[in-house]
Design a protein around this motif. Structure first.
Motif, mmCIF file in Angstrom:
data_model
loop_
_atom_site.group_PDB
_atom_site.id
_atom_site.type_symbol
_atom_site.label_atom_id
_atom_site.label_comp_id
_atom_site.label_asym_id
_atom_site.label_seq_id
_atom_site.Cartn_x
_atom_site.Cartn_y
_atom_site.Cartn_z
ATOM 1 N N TRP A 46 0.821 -1.209 0.000
ATOM 2 C CA TRP A 46 0.000 0.000 0.000
ATOM 3 C C TRP A 46 0.860 1.267 0.000
ATOM 4 C CZ3 TRP A 46 -5.445 0.962 1.984
ATOM 5 C CH2 TRP A 46 -6.306 -0.045 1.564
ATOM 6 N N ARG A 47 1.945 1.265 0.740
ATOM 7 C CA ARG A 47 2.831 2.443 0.735
ATOM 8 C C ARG A 47 3.390 2.696 -0.659
ATOM 9 N NH1 ARG A 47 4.395 -0.148 5.649
ATOM 10 N NH2 ARG A 47 3.862 1.102 7.492
ATOM 11 N N THR A 48 3.807 1.631 -1.321
ATOM 12 C CA THR A 48 4.344 1.775 -2.677
ATOM 13 C C THR A 48 3.282 2.291 -3.634
ATOM 14 O OG1 THR A 48 5.903 -0.031 -2.268
ATOM 15 C CG2 THR A 48 5.487 0.546 -4.565
ATOM 16 N N TYR A 49 2.077 1.745 -3.526
ATOM 17 C CA TYR A 49 0.995 2.176 -4.408
ATOM 18 C C TYR A 49 0.630 3.639 -4.134
ATOM 19 C CZ TYR A 49 -3.321 1.867 -7.141
ATOM 20 O OH TYR A 49 -4.305 2.067 -8.084
ATOM 21 N N TYR A 50 0.571 4.014 -2.860
ATOM 22 C CA TYR A 50 0.252 5.396 -2.490
ATOM 23 C C TYR A 50 1.269 6.358 -3.124
ATOM 24 C CZ TYR A 50 -0.929 9.437 0.477
ATOM 25 O OH TYR A 50 -1.305 10.686 0.935
ATOM 26 N N ARG A 51 2.551 6.044 -3.016
ATOM 27 C CA ARG A 51 3.581 6.925 -3.589
ATOM 28 C C ARG A 51 3.452 7.003 -5.108
ATOM 29 N NH1 ARG A 51 7.144 3.791 0.330
ATOM 30 N NH2 ARG A 51 7.321 5.156 2.163
ATOM 31 N N SER A 52 3.152 5.873 -5.740
ATOM 32 C CA SER A 52 2.997 5.871 -7.196
ATOM 33 C C SER A 52 1.811 6.717 -7.630
ATOM 34 C CB SER A 52 2.825 4.432 -7.697
ATOM 35 O OG SER A 52 3.971 3.665 -7.445
ATOM 36 N N MET A 53 0.712 6.641 -6.878
ATOM 37 C CA MET A 53 -0.456 7.453 -7.193
ATOM 38 C C MET A 53 -0.165 8.941 -6.966
ATOM 39 S SD MET A 53 -2.790 5.472 -8.410
ATOM 40 C CE MET A 53 -1.363 4.657 -9.155
ATOM 41 N N GLY A 54 0.631 9.260 -5.943
ATOM 42 C CA GLY A 54 1.020 10.653 -5.726
ATOM 43 C C GLY A 54 1.799 11.206 -6.898
ATOM 44 N N SER A 55 2.685 10.389 -7.465
ATOM 45 C CA SER A 55 3.465 10.826 -8.628
ATOM 46 C C SER A 55 2.570 10.987 -9.853
ATOM 47 C CB SER A 55 4.575 9.812 -8.920
ATOM 48 O OG SER A 55 5.487 9.743 -7.854
ATOM 49 N N LEU A 56 1.630 10.052 -10.038
ATOM 50 C CA LEU A 56 0.713 10.176 -11.168
ATOM 51 C C LEU A 56 -0.176 11.404 -11.010
ATOM 52 C CD1 LEU A 56 -0.567 9.184 -13.767
ATOM 53 C CD2 LEU A 56 -1.949 7.571 -12.415
ATOM 54 N N ALA A 57 -0.633 11.679 -9.788
ATOM 55 C CA ALA A 57 -1.451 12.865 -9.547
ATOM 56 C C ALA A 57 -0.669 14.141 -9.871
ATOM 57 C CB ALA A 57 -1.932 12.892 -8.103
ATOM 58 N N GLU A 58 0.614 14.156 -9.542
ATOM 59 C CA GLU A 58 1.438 15.329 -9.870
ATOM 60 C C GLU A 58 1.487 15.539 -11.380
ATOM 61 O OE1 GLU A 58 6.052 16.925 -9.285
ATOM 62 O OE2 GLU A 58 5.366 15.126 -8.241
ATOM 63 N N LEU A 59 1.657 14.451 -12.139
ATOM 64 C CA LEU A 59 1.642 14.548 -13.596
ATOM 65 C C LEU A 59 0.290 15.057 -14.092
ATOM 66 C CD1 LEU A 59 2.780 13.962 -16.452
ATOM 67 C CD2 LEU A 59 1.938 11.610 -16.168
ATOM 68 N N LEU A 60 -0.789 14.516 -13.541
ATOM 69 C CA LEU A 60 -2.119 14.958 -13.967
ATOM 70 C C LEU A 60 -2.358 16.421 -13.662
ATOM 71 C CD1 LEU A 60 -4.128 11.800 -12.867
ATOM 72 C CD2 LEU A 60 -3.838 12.600 -15.221
ATOM 73 N N SER B 297 -9.341 17.352 -5.269
ATOM 74 C CA SER B 297 -8.925 17.865 -6.573
ATOM 75 C C SER B 297 -9.196 16.842 -7.675
ATOM 76 C CB SER B 297 -7.448 18.256 -6.541
ATOM 77 O OG SER B 297 -6.653 17.200 -6.011
ATOM 78 N N LEU B 298 -8.720 15.619 -7.492
ATOM 79 C CA LEU B 298 -8.956 14.590 -8.500
ATOM 80 C C LEU B 298 -8.933 13.227 -7.839
ATOM 81 C CD1 LEU B 298 -6.115 12.908 -9.538
ATOM 82 C CD2 LEU B 298 -5.531 15.271 -10.077
ATOM 83 N N THR B 299 -9.528 12.256 -8.517
ATOM 84 C CA THR B 299 -9.574 10.879 -8.056
ATOM 85 C C THR B 299 -8.980 9.984 -9.126
ATOM 86 O OG1 THR B 299 -11.577 11.310 -6.764
ATOM 87 C CG2 THR B 299 -11.079 9.011 -7.260
ATOM 88 N N ILE B 300 -8.149 9.021 -8.694
ATOM 89 C CA ILE B 300 -7.557 8.034 -9.597
ATOM 90 C C ILE B 300 -8.113 6.670 -9.190
ATOM 91 C CG2 ILE B 300 -5.436 7.008 -10.474
ATOM 92 C CD1 ILE B 300 -3.951 9.537 -9.527
ATOM 93 N N LEU B 301 -8.835 6.046 -10.092
ATOM 94 C CA LEU B 301 -9.554 4.809 -9.780
ATOM 95 C C LEU B 301 -9.088 3.664 -10.668
ATOM 96 C CD1 LEU B 301 -11.996 3.199 -8.547
ATOM 97 C CD2 LEU B 301 -13.384 4.181 -10.389
ATOM 98 N N ALA B 302 -8.746 2.545 -10.029
ATOM 99 C CA ALA B 302 -8.525 1.289 -10.743
ATOM 100 C C ALA B 302 -9.599 0.326 -10.268
ATOM 101 C CB ALA B 302 -7.134 0.730 -10.441
ATOM 102 N N THR B 303 -10.431 -0.128 -11.180
ATOM 103 C CA THR B 303 -11.536 -0.996 -10.782
ATOM 104 C C THR B 303 -11.606 -2.217 -11.680
ATOM 105 O OG1 THR B 303 -13.861 -1.004 -10.120
ATOM 106 C CG2 THR B 303 -13.307 0.174 -12.152
#
Length: 326
Positions: free
Chosen positions: A146-160, A213-219
């Motif tokens: 979960w920590r790894t995924y959280y950091r990856s989503m933070g980086s993707l959110a920065e790009l977005l 601000s935004l939501t990133i969803l994998a479903t």
């Protein structure tokens, strides 16, 4: 003509291309955010293996006995951490306090995994946005994944947010210093097989808009999925595309853009009766929220502001409690 269905946009040209490619992606994103508030992105650069690891370890958590999950229950309604059981939340009440029926899902959530300096994280204005995470003892490895995924989503959110800045005719890095100490949440929702007929009006997740601000969803592509209310007032299914994320903007970004961009109502509907175990569904949801002290003021030049100034932290605090059952 407004977009009435959620578009699929490849953002790899923004990641890998030059000025012309970046601008083309930004224009496509701008139209999606103005018309429907949702988009599906491919070319995001996140490892499919990481997504599957996160899915797998999360399924293992939700398969634990109820007594084990309750040990890491959310400590209070104003702390966005821990486990929330089925029937304990009603997302529709964030818009309508009289909304009927609690949601047919359970969830587990964490907040920031890398704290900023203590004088920022624990200042009076920080409230409980940097409250400690609550980790279950099992399954083994959940915390690390979960920590790894959280950091990856933070980086993707920065790009977005850089794409969003371009789309709003702002400098590409305009938002960088407003999200470098973000107060985002990772929340995994488990929608169990429905063995009992829901109450009238009760669905997997009631109609709501997201707060930040935004939501990133994998479903998952399972019966009983996500729907969006489009500009024509119609509920339309959001496409589930392999190796893609669903992105939507939230109330905070709509306010920040003076409602030029829309924070759209969405819901998760029930599967058909008798769908059985194949209707179990899990969503990895990253709610990206700017730094708690980021000023939220009208970004649209030449327009009178529709809303008074606020901050990210104050905006979110007012909404967290609204979804809880009385």
């Amino acid at each position: 003509m407004k977009l009435l269905n959620v578009p699929v946009i490849d953002i790899s040209p923004f990641r890998l291309g030059g000025e012309q490619e970046k601008q083309a992606v930004a224009q496509a994103v701008d139209r999606a955010c103005r018309d429907i508030g949702f988009l599906v992105i491919r070319g995001h650069g996140i490892s499919p293996e990481l997504i599957e690891q996160t899915r797998s370890v999360s399924r293992d958590f939700f398969d634990l006995p109820a007594a084990d999950k309750i040990r890491v229950a959310r400590p209070s309604v104003d702390v966005a951490r821990g486990y929330i059981g089925v029937d304990e939340e009603s997302l529709a009440r964030s818009r309508d306090p009289a909304a009927y029926g609690s949601d047919l899902n359970e969830s587990f959530m964490i907040g920031p995994v890398d704290l900023p300096p203590a004088d920022y994280a624990f200042a009076p204005a920080a409230g409980k946005h940097f409250a400690p995470n609550i980790w279950p003892g099992a399954p083994t490895g959940l915390g690390e994944v979960w920590r790894t995924y959280y950091r990856s989503m933070g980086s993707l959110a920065e790009l977005l947010m850089q794409i969003f800045a371009r789309a709003l005719n702002l400098p590409e890095h305009y938002f960088d210093n407003k999200i470098d100490k973000h107060i985002s949440r990772l929340r995994v929702r488990n929608y169990p097989e429905q063995r009992v007929t829901p109450e009238p009006g009760q669905i997997r997740a009631g109609a709501h808009s997201d707060y930040g601000s935004l939501t990133i969803l994998a479903t998952e592509d399972k019966p009983g999925g996500l729907q969006v209310c489009n500009a024509a007032g119609e509920w339309v299914d959001v496409p589930i595309v392999p190796d893609c994320f669903i992105i939507n903007i939230g109330d905070l970004l709509a306010r920040w853009t003076n409602d030029a961009w829309v924070s759209t109502l969405h819901r998760v509907v029930n599967p058909p009766a008798g769908a059985g175990a194949g209707s179990r569904r899990q969503s990895l949801v990253f709610f990206h929220n700017p730094n708690y002290d980021a000023a939220i003021e009208n970004l649209v030049a030449g327009e009178a502001a529709k809303y008074p100034p606020t901050t990210s932290g104050d905006h979110l605090r007012k909404l967290y409690v609204a979804t809880q059952n009385a």
